[in-house]
Design a protein around this motif. Structure first.
Motif, PDB file in Angstrom:
ATOM      1  N   GLU A   7       0.826  -1.212   0.000  1.00 17.64           N
ATOM      2  CA  GLU A   7       0.000   0.000   0.000  1.00 17.64           C
ATOM      3  C   GLU A   7       0.860   1.262   0.000  1.00 17.64           C
ATOM      4  O   GLU A   7       0.542   2.236  -0.680  1.00 17.64           O
ATOM      5  N   ALA A   8       1.958   1.247   0.760  1.00 12.38           N
ATOM      6  CA  ALA A   8       2.841   2.417   0.809  1.00 12.38           C
ATOM      7  C   ALA A   8       3.498   2.661  -0.542  1.00 12.38           C
ATOM      8  O   ALA A   8       3.583   3.806  -1.006  1.00 12.38           O
ATOM      9  N   ALA A   9       3.974   1.612  -1.194  1.00 12.11           N
ATOM     10  CA  ALA A   9       4.638   1.768  -2.493  1.00 12.11           C
ATOM     11  C   ALA A   9       3.653   2.252  -3.550  1.00 12.11           C
ATOM     12  O   ALA A   9       3.982   3.143  -4.350  1.00 12.11           O
ATOM     13  N   GLY A  22       3.413   8.098   0.857  1.00 10.82           N
ATOM     14  CA  GLY A  22       3.518   6.658   1.026  1.00 10.82           C
ATOM     15  C   GLY A  22       3.658   6.216   2.471  1.00 10.82           C
ATOM     16  O   GLY A  22       3.109   5.194   2.872  1.00 10.82           O
ATOM     17  N   THR A  23       4.380   6.992   3.257  1.00 13.82           N
ATOM     18  CA  THR A  23       4.586   6.623   4.657  1.00 13.82           C
ATOM     19  C   THR A  23       3.268   6.650   5.435  1.00 13.82           C
ATOM     20  O   THR A  23       3.012   5.778   6.253  1.00 13.82           O
ATOM     21  N   VAL A  24       2.441   7.636   5.130  1.00 13.95           N
ATOM     22  CA  VAL A  24       1.142   7.737   5.809  1.00 13.95           C
ATOM     23  C   VAL A  24       0.246   6.564   5.410  1.00 13.95           C
ATOM     24  O   VAL A  24      -0.403   5.943   6.260  1.00 13.95           O
ATOM     25  N   ASP A  42      12.605   5.790 -11.439  1.00 14.86           N
ATOM     26  CA  ASP A  42      11.188   5.574 -11.707  1.00 14.86           C
ATOM     27  C   ASP A  42      10.599   4.446 -10.859  1.00 14.86           C
ATOM     28  O   ASP A  42       9.563   3.891 -11.186  1.00 14.86           O
ATOM     29  N   ARG A  43      11.270   4.121  -9.764  1.00 12.19           N
ATOM     30  CA  ARG A  43      10.784   3.063  -8.873  1.00 12.19           C
ATOM     31  C   ARG A  43      10.664   3.573  -7.442  1.00 12.19           C
ATOM     32  O   ARG A  43      11.481   4.342  -6.967  1.00 12.19           O
ATOM     33  N   VAL A  44       9.644   3.071  -6.784  1.00 16.12           N
ATOM     34  CA  VAL A  44       9.409   3.386  -5.370  1.00 16.12           C
ATOM     35  C   VAL A  44       9.529   2.088  -4.593  1.00 16.12           C
ATOM     36  O   VAL A  44       8.919   1.083  -4.956  1.00 16.12           O
ATOM     37  N   THR A  45      10.336   2.107  -3.540  1.00 15.59           N
ATOM     38  CA  THR A  45      10.505   0.930  -2.687  1.00 15.59           C
ATOM     39  C   THR A  45      10.023   1.262  -1.281  1.00 15.59           C
ATOM     40  O   THR A  45      10.434   2.268  -0.700  1.00 15.59           O
ATOM     41  N   ALA A  46       9.158   0.420  -0.759  1.00 14.91           N
ATOM     42  CA  ALA A  46       8.642   0.595   0.602  1.00 14.91           C
ATOM     43  C   ALA A  46       9.032  -0.618   1.436  1.00 14.91           C
ATOM     44  O   ALA A  46       8.925  -1.754   0.980  1.00 14.91           O
ATOM     45  N   PRO A  94       6.513  10.999  -7.196  1.00 16.89           N
ATOM     46  CA  PRO A  94       6.420  10.162  -6.005  1.00 16.89           C
ATOM     47  C   PRO A  94       6.689  10.942  -4.736  1.00 16.89           C
ATOM     48  O   PRO A  94       7.550  11.821  -4.705  1.00 16.89           O
ATOM     49  N   VAL A  95       5.943  10.619  -3.706  1.00 15.19           N
ATOM     50  CA  VAL A  95       6.101  11.255  -2.405  1.00 15.19           C
ATOM     51  C   VAL A  95       6.422  10.184  -1.369  1.00 15.19           C
ATOM     52  O   VAL A  95       5.614   9.300  -1.150  1.00 15.19           O
ATOM     53  N   PRO A  96       7.603  10.246  -0.770  1.00 16.08           N
ATOM     54  CA  PRO A  96       7.941   9.233   0.254  1.00 16.08           C
ATOM     55  C   PRO A  96       7.160   9.390   1.485  1.00 16.08           C
ATOM     56  O   PRO A  96       6.271   9.337   1.945  1.00 16.08           O
TER      57      PRO A  96
END
Length: 105
Positions: free
Chosen positions: A34-36, A45-47, A66-70, A103-105
């Motif tokens: 869900e975060a990613a 994403g953190t929220v 171009d990638r998001v890792t959670a 993207p927003v971390p």
């Protein structure tokens, strides 16, 4: 028979702790997913990960190109107050969606 009872209790505690650890690991993987996905859409994403994470979990989101890792890490309390805590984690990767504000971390 009397000597086998403590061994049986130890196996029971170990088994119940393992089942609890698997449940927490699944919850960590769901929260990381869900975060990613939220971060890839441009939402915090953190929220989003914190909403689905088990109690006491740490949620971290990183953006690389171009990638998001959670990653979500959570402690698992062993049955028994004197036993050490285990830490399990879940990780998810999502591609940044085209047209998203970033993207927003």
């Amino acid at each position: 028979m009397a000597a086998g009872l403590p061994a049986l209790m130890l196996l029971l505690v170990a088994g119940l702790t393992a089942v609890d650890a698997v449940g927490v690991r699944v919850a960590c993987a769901d929260a990381a997913r869900e975060a990613a996905l939220a971060a890839a859409r441009g939402e915090p994403g953190t929220v989003a990960g914190s909403r689905y994470a088990p109690g006491g979990a740490e949620v971290s989101v990183t953006v690389a190109g171009d990638r998001v890792t959670a990653t979500v890490r959570a402690p698992v309390r062993a049955l028994g107050a004197r036993l050490p805590r285990l830490v399990v984690s879940g990780k998810a990767v999502a591609a940044v969606e085209p047209g998203a504000p970033g993207p927003v971390p």
